[in-house]
Write a protein that holds these residues in place. Structure first.
Motif, PDB file in Angstrom:
ATOM      1  N   ASN A   3      -1.508  -2.195   5.506  1.00  0.00           N
ATOM      2  CA  ASN A   3      -2.070  -2.139   4.496  1.00  0.00           C
ATOM      3  C   ASN A   3      -1.736  -1.230   3.323  1.00  0.00           C
ATOM      4  OD1 ASN A   3      -3.935  -4.484   4.867  1.00  0.00           O
ATOM      5  ND2 ASN A   3      -5.171  -3.152   6.194  1.00  0.00           N
ATOM      6  N   ARG A   4      -0.995  -0.262   3.637  1.00  0.00           N
ATOM      7  CA  ARG A   4      -0.493   0.948   3.017  1.00  0.00           C
ATOM      8  C   ARG A   4       1.003   0.614   2.394  1.00  0.00           C
ATOM      9  NH1 ARG A   4      -2.866   4.901   7.197  1.00  0.00           N
ATOM     10  NH2 ARG A   4      -1.309   6.319   6.387  1.00  0.00           N
ATOM     11  N   GLY A   5       1.576  -0.323   2.650  1.00  0.00           N
ATOM     12  CA  GLY A   5       3.003  -0.628   1.935  1.00  0.00           C
ATOM     13  C   GLY A   5       3.843  -0.577   3.180  1.00  0.00           C
ATOM     14  N   PHE A   6       3.722  -0.090   4.477  1.00  0.00           N
ATOM     15  CA  PHE A   6       4.707  -0.113   5.495  1.00  0.00           C
ATOM     16  C   PHE A   6       4.956  -1.480   5.874  1.00  0.00           C
ATOM     17  CE2 PHE A   6       2.930   3.949   5.558  1.00  0.00           C
ATOM     18  CZ  PHE A   6       3.850   4.905   5.932  1.00  0.00           C
ATOM     19  N   THR A   7       6.293  -1.947   5.835  1.00  0.00           N
ATOM     20  CA  THR A   7       6.564  -3.141   6.500  1.00  0.00           C
ATOM     21  C   THR A   7       7.334  -3.466   7.686  1.00  0.00           C
ATOM     22  OG1 THR A   7       8.766  -3.036   5.222  1.00  0.00           O
ATOM     23  CG2 THR A   7       6.790  -3.991   3.997  1.00  0.00           C
ATOM     24  N   SER A   8       7.678  -2.365   8.158  1.00  0.00           N
ATOM     25  CA  SER A   8       8.459  -2.119   9.551  1.00  0.00           C
ATOM     26  C   SER A   8       8.030  -0.651  10.398  1.00  0.00           C
ATOM     27  CB  SER A   8       9.969  -2.143   9.607  1.00  0.00           C
ATOM     28  OG  SER A   8      10.639  -2.056  10.738  1.00  0.00           O
ATOM     29  N   LEU A   9       7.451  -0.649  11.298  1.00  0.00           N
ATOM     30  CA  LEU A   9       7.006   0.592  11.921  1.00  0.00           C
ATOM     31  C   LEU A   9       7.698   1.172  12.828  1.00  0.00           C
ATOM     32  CD1 LEU A   9       3.294  -0.500  12.521  1.00  0.00           C
ATOM     33  CD2 LEU A   9       4.390   0.401  10.470  1.00  0.00           C
ATOM     34  N   GLY A  10       8.309   2.271  12.235  1.00  0.00           N
ATOM     35  CA  GLY A  10       9.203   3.210  13.573  1.00  0.00           C
ATOM     36  C   GLY A  10       8.215   4.535  13.359  1.00  0.00           C
ATOM     37  N   GLY A  11       8.928   5.684  13.479  1.00  0.00           N
ATOM     38  CA  GLY A  11       8.314   6.980  13.537  1.00  0.00           C
ATOM     39  C   GLY A  11       7.883   7.515  12.220  1.00  0.00           C
ATOM     40  N   VAL A  12       7.494   8.795  12.279  1.00  0.00           N
ATOM     41  CA  VAL A  12       7.082   9.256  11.117  1.00  0.00           C
ATOM     42  C   VAL A  12       8.010   9.791  10.351  1.00  0.00           C
ATOM     43  CG1 VAL A  12       5.796  11.592  10.100  1.00  0.00           C
ATOM     44  CG2 VAL A  12       4.716  10.260  12.133  1.00  0.00           C
ATOM     45  N   THR A  13       9.363  10.321  10.899  1.00  0.00           N
ATOM     46  CA  THR A  13      10.155  10.826  10.104  1.00  0.00           C
ATOM     47  C   THR A  13      11.652   9.861   9.641  1.00  0.00           C
ATOM     48  OG1 THR A  13      11.672  11.163  12.165  1.00  0.00           O
ATOM     49  CG2 THR A  13      10.205  13.165  11.520  1.00  0.00           C
TER      50      THR A  13
END
Length: 301
Positions: free
Chosen positions: A257-267
């Motif tokens: 919902n916040r614009g992330f389209t592919s989830l990896g790590g924080v860095t």
């Protein structure tokens, strides 16, 4: 090598997928008490209803076609190996979430036909035939054990992802084992812990790295732990993944919902710049508004 992320002495709510909340909202007492068969039959009914819809929307028609192919692959995997020898690679991302829902929806129909084939090792690269529309409603008894799953944790995971994996594992009764290790040693540890596993479902799609030449059933590469990789959603497009999730109202990780389209790590992961609102690098549209497959990983380093 054996990882020990599920040590019973630890009270980490993220170990083994147990937590009281997820990003889709609290895991209520009522939802926690719902049985695996309840969930499987509910998801099966949702998919049956969706497949029965007549629509002029070309994306939804494509999703209907993709569902039939994917459920055919899942049905074939259950026939070849049986649920005791199958697992799911699950990290809470949109693709493996769609795959999880499809697998659970297949279980009622496939349960009575899920004993492994004696010749499953001879046909590892075949492409499954689409499932019959009537196969979804076949009566069967569900297997008594939850779906086995492995969660390979990023070296610097988002807390939102960790919480969503834990909450959704609770919601869908996953038998989830969590490994905070690089992929190869994590798989080695998992197969040492679960030596019966012969094949693992993966949410890989054609546009993912190394996905271009994959088939529905592929052995692992030389030098890797040996099992069959199963790719039921390999040919789904980005918009089809989101159309399925939103049409069936499947809870998903709030980072999307916040614009992330592919989830990896924080860095190495940030909101997708293609979704920035008016050039403002601090405001982003939700992931499901992206349309182009090629822009999916613009937020990944």
């Amino acid at each position: 090598m054996t990882a020990k992320p599920d040590c019973p002495q630890k009270q980490d709510a993220r170990v083994n997928g147990t937590t009281q909340t997820d990003d889709a909202g609290p895991v209520t007492r009522g939802s926690m008490s719902r049985t695996l068969p309840d969930i499987c039959f509910e998801l099966q009914a949702k998919i049956e209803a969706f497949l029965a819809e007549q629509t002029d929307d070309h994306v939804l028609r494509n999703v209907q076609s993709q569902i039939k192919v994917s459920m055919g692959v899942i049905t074939e995997a259950l026939r070849r190996y049986g649920p005791d020898h199958l697992s799911l690679s699950y990290n809470g991302g949109k693709d493996c979430l769609v795959l999880l829902v499809l697998i659970l929806a297949c279980l009622p129909s496939c349960a009575s036909h899920s004993s492994p084939s004696t010749s499953h090792t001879a046909t590892t690269n075949s492409t499954a035939v689409p499932a019959s529309e009537n196969a979804l409603s076949s009566p069967a008894t569900l297997p008594g054990q939850p779906l086995q799953a492995i969660y390979i944790v990023s070296s610097d995971p988002f807390s939102e992802v960790e919480d969503f994996v834990a909450g959704s594992a609770e919601r869908y009764h996953l038998d989830l084992k969590r490994y905070a290790l690089p992929m190869r040693p994590a798989l080695e540890a998992y197969l040492e812990d679960r030596p019966a596993i012969r094949a693992i479902f993966l949410g890989t799609r054609r546009t993912d790295p190394h996905g271009e030449f994959l088939t529905h059933f592929d052995p692992t590469d030389e030098g890797w732990p040996q099992f069959i990789r199963i790719h039921p959603v390999i040919d789904w497009h980005y918009v089809e993944i989101w159309a399925f999730i939103r049409r069936l109202q499947i809870p998903f990780c709030d980072l999307y919902n916040r614009g992330f389209t592919s989830l990896g790590g924080v860095t190495n992961t940030r909101p997708n710049p293609a979704l920035a609102v008016g050039g403002d690098a601090s405001k982003f549209r939700p992931a499901y508004e992206l349309r182009d497959d090629d822009e999916e990983r613009l937020g990944r380093d």
